[in-house]
Design an enzyme around this catalytic site. Structure first.
Site, PDB file in Angstrom:
ATOM      1  N   ASP A  30      -7.560   1.802   1.175  1.00  0.00           N
ATOM      2  CA  ASP A  30      -7.198   0.738   2.108  1.00  0.00           C
ATOM      3  C   ASP A  30      -7.790   0.915   3.501  1.00  0.00           C
ATOM      4  O   ASP A  30      -8.378  -0.012   4.065  1.00  0.00           O
ATOM      5  CB  ASP A  30      -5.676   0.560   2.175  1.00  0.00           C
ATOM      6  CG  ASP A  30      -4.934   1.757   2.744  1.00  0.00           C
ATOM      7  OD1 ASP A  30      -5.455   2.889   2.674  1.00  0.00           O
ATOM      8  OD2 ASP A  30      -3.811   1.559   3.246  1.00  0.00           O
ATOM      9  N   ASN A  33     -11.550   0.620   3.344  1.00  0.00           N
ATOM     10  CA  ASN A  33     -11.930  -0.786   3.171  1.00  0.00           C
ATOM     11  C   ASN A  33     -11.940  -1.514   4.515  1.00  0.00           C
ATOM     12  O   ASN A  33     -12.833  -2.320   4.801  1.00  0.00           O
ATOM     13  CB  ASN A  33     -10.959  -1.495   2.229  1.00  0.00           C
ATOM     14  CG  ASN A  33     -10.909  -0.883   0.846  1.00  0.00           C
ATOM     15  OD1 ASN A  33     -11.765  -0.080   0.477  1.00  0.00           O
ATOM     16  ND2 ASN A  33      -9.898  -1.248   0.086  1.00  0.00           N
ATOM     17  N   ARG A 168       3.660   0.974  -0.990  1.00  0.00           N
ATOM     18  CA  ARG A 168       3.425   1.481  -2.341  1.00  0.00           C
ATOM     19  C   ARG A 168       4.628   2.332  -2.710  1.00  0.00           C
ATOM     20  O   ARG A 168       4.723   3.506  -2.349  1.00  0.00           O
ATOM     21  CB  ARG A 168       2.132   2.311  -2.406  1.00  0.00           C
ATOM     22  CG  ARG A 168       0.877   1.543  -2.079  1.00  0.00           C
ATOM     23  CD  ARG A 168       0.550   0.504  -3.142  1.00  0.00           C
ATOM     24  NE  ARG A 168      -0.725  -0.144  -2.896  1.00  0.00           N
ATOM     25  CZ  ARG A 168      -0.892  -1.240  -2.161  1.00  0.00           C
ATOM     26  NH1 ARG A 168       0.164  -1.808  -1.586  1.00  0.00           N
ATOM     27  NH2 ARG A 168      -2.082  -1.774  -1.989  1.00  0.00           N
ATOM     28  N   ASP A 259      -6.779  -5.827   3.326  1.00  0.00           N
ATOM     29  CA  ASP A 259      -7.642  -4.933   4.106  1.00  0.00           C
ATOM     30  C   ASP A 259      -8.723  -5.728   4.831  1.00  0.00           C
ATOM     31  O   ASP A 259      -9.085  -5.425   5.967  1.00  0.00           O
ATOM     32  CB  ASP A 259      -8.303  -3.894   3.192  1.00  0.00           C
ATOM     33  CG  ASP A 259      -7.298  -3.078   2.410  1.00  0.00           C
ATOM     34  OD1 ASP A 259      -6.164  -2.896   2.884  1.00  0.00           O
ATOM     35  OD2 ASP A 259      -7.642  -2.623   1.296  1.00  0.00           O
TER      36      ASP A 259
END
Length: 314
Positions: A30, A33, A168, A259
């Site tokens: 992430d 990115n 997450r 992202d």
């Protein structure tokens, strides 16, 4: 005078299945990115992009370092850990939605905040800093506290610090641990870039406005609440605004959309645009990314988008 954007987190090996049933290796994560997006959308002569993590001492780690540096991202503050490697994940694609399986227990990135002095040096000269809930989740409680302390010092110096909770659940010990970690992350930040469905599922926010109110309570000064194809709710400079997303008729791959939005928002703010202009640009960047395969869009496409926006004066 060149400025510096610093992104902190974990880059992993990505194994994506091809049409032939074989797997293709790539690198993503992430915070990488977002760093990739900011690099592609901005003028390298005006902005340096630095990535802060740790990798192992094996061949895949060396390949990752070459990949990051080859993209024009400063890898000079990425340390190496003897006997460690980098995390890995495999992708399963169902239409344009993806699911992931991870192997990261031995990831060297878990030690990115093991040495406070080294971390402090890595953030020296930063004009804007970004980290995520995944950055916090992979760290031990002691190392997490170290990172948050260094970020608080940067914030006290007037450096904008942006945080995306990027929730997450499997990376945390439980809901209470997750809530406490995210609250600590937002309290260290001046800019919040949350995703509404994720935040609502954890904190019970009834609307994006509730998410804004909660983050303001943590002391976040500038907030852009992402909501997929729904409008973004922006709070900045004492006022709120709802800004429609860019509709994409047939998205190919939603991986990395958040992202990409973050990259567009940060790039625009570093370019001196207002928060509302930054949200509109971020929507356009995210729309471009989900029209392509993979989380990392070809740099040429990003440069064309960034150059076009600067020429247009958007």
């Amino acid at each position: 005078m060149s400025r510096t954007f610093v992104s902190i987190g974990e880059c992993m090996i990505e194994m994506a299945v091809t049409e032939q049933g074989l797997y293709r290796r790539g690198f993503a994560g992430d915070t990488l990115n977002t760093a990739w997006g900011v690099r592609g959308l901005t003028d390298p002569a005006a902005l340096a992009v630095r990535y802060v993590t740790r990798v192992g001492d094996d061949v895949p780690s060396s390949d990752m370092l070459r990949f990051i540096a080859g993209a024009g991202i400063d890898a000079g503050h990425i340390g190496r850990e003897a006997g460690r490697t980098v995390g890995l994940y495999m992708i399963a694609l169902d239409g344009y939605e993806r699911s992931f399986t991870y192997w990261r227990d031995s990831s060297a990135a878990r030690l990115l905040a093991a040495d406070r002095d080294v971390l402090g040096v890595a953030l020296e000269g930063a004009d804007y800093i970004y980290f995520s809930g995944i950055t916090l989740a992979i760290l031990s409680p002691a190392h997490r506290a170290t990172l948050l302390g260094v970020l608080a010092e940067a914030r006290a110096r007037g450096v904008p610090v942006a945080f995306d909770g990027n929730i997450r659940h499997r990376l945390w010990a439980g809901p209470d641990d997750l809530k406490a970690g995210l609250e600590a992350g937002y309290r260290a930040a001046t800019v919040g870039l949350p995703t509404f469905p994720d935040e609502a599922g954890l904190f019970g926010d009834a609307s994006p406005a509730d998410t804004v109110a909660r983050l303001r309570g943590y002391g976040v000064e500038e907030i852009a609440v992402k909501d997929g194809a729904e409008p973004c709710t922006l709070y900045a400079e004492g006022a709120s605004e709802v800004i429609p997303a860019v509709k994409v008729a047939s998205p190919l791959d939603t991986t990395g959309a958040g992202d990409a939005f973050n990259a567009g928002y940060i790039a625009a703010r570093l370019d001196g645009r207002s928060p509302a202009e930054a949200v509109r640009f971020a929507h356009r960047v995210a729309a471009r990314v989900i029209s392509c395969r993979g989380a990392l869009v070809d740099m040429t496409l990003l440069r064309e988008l960034g150059d076009g926006e600067r020429v247009a004066g958007a």
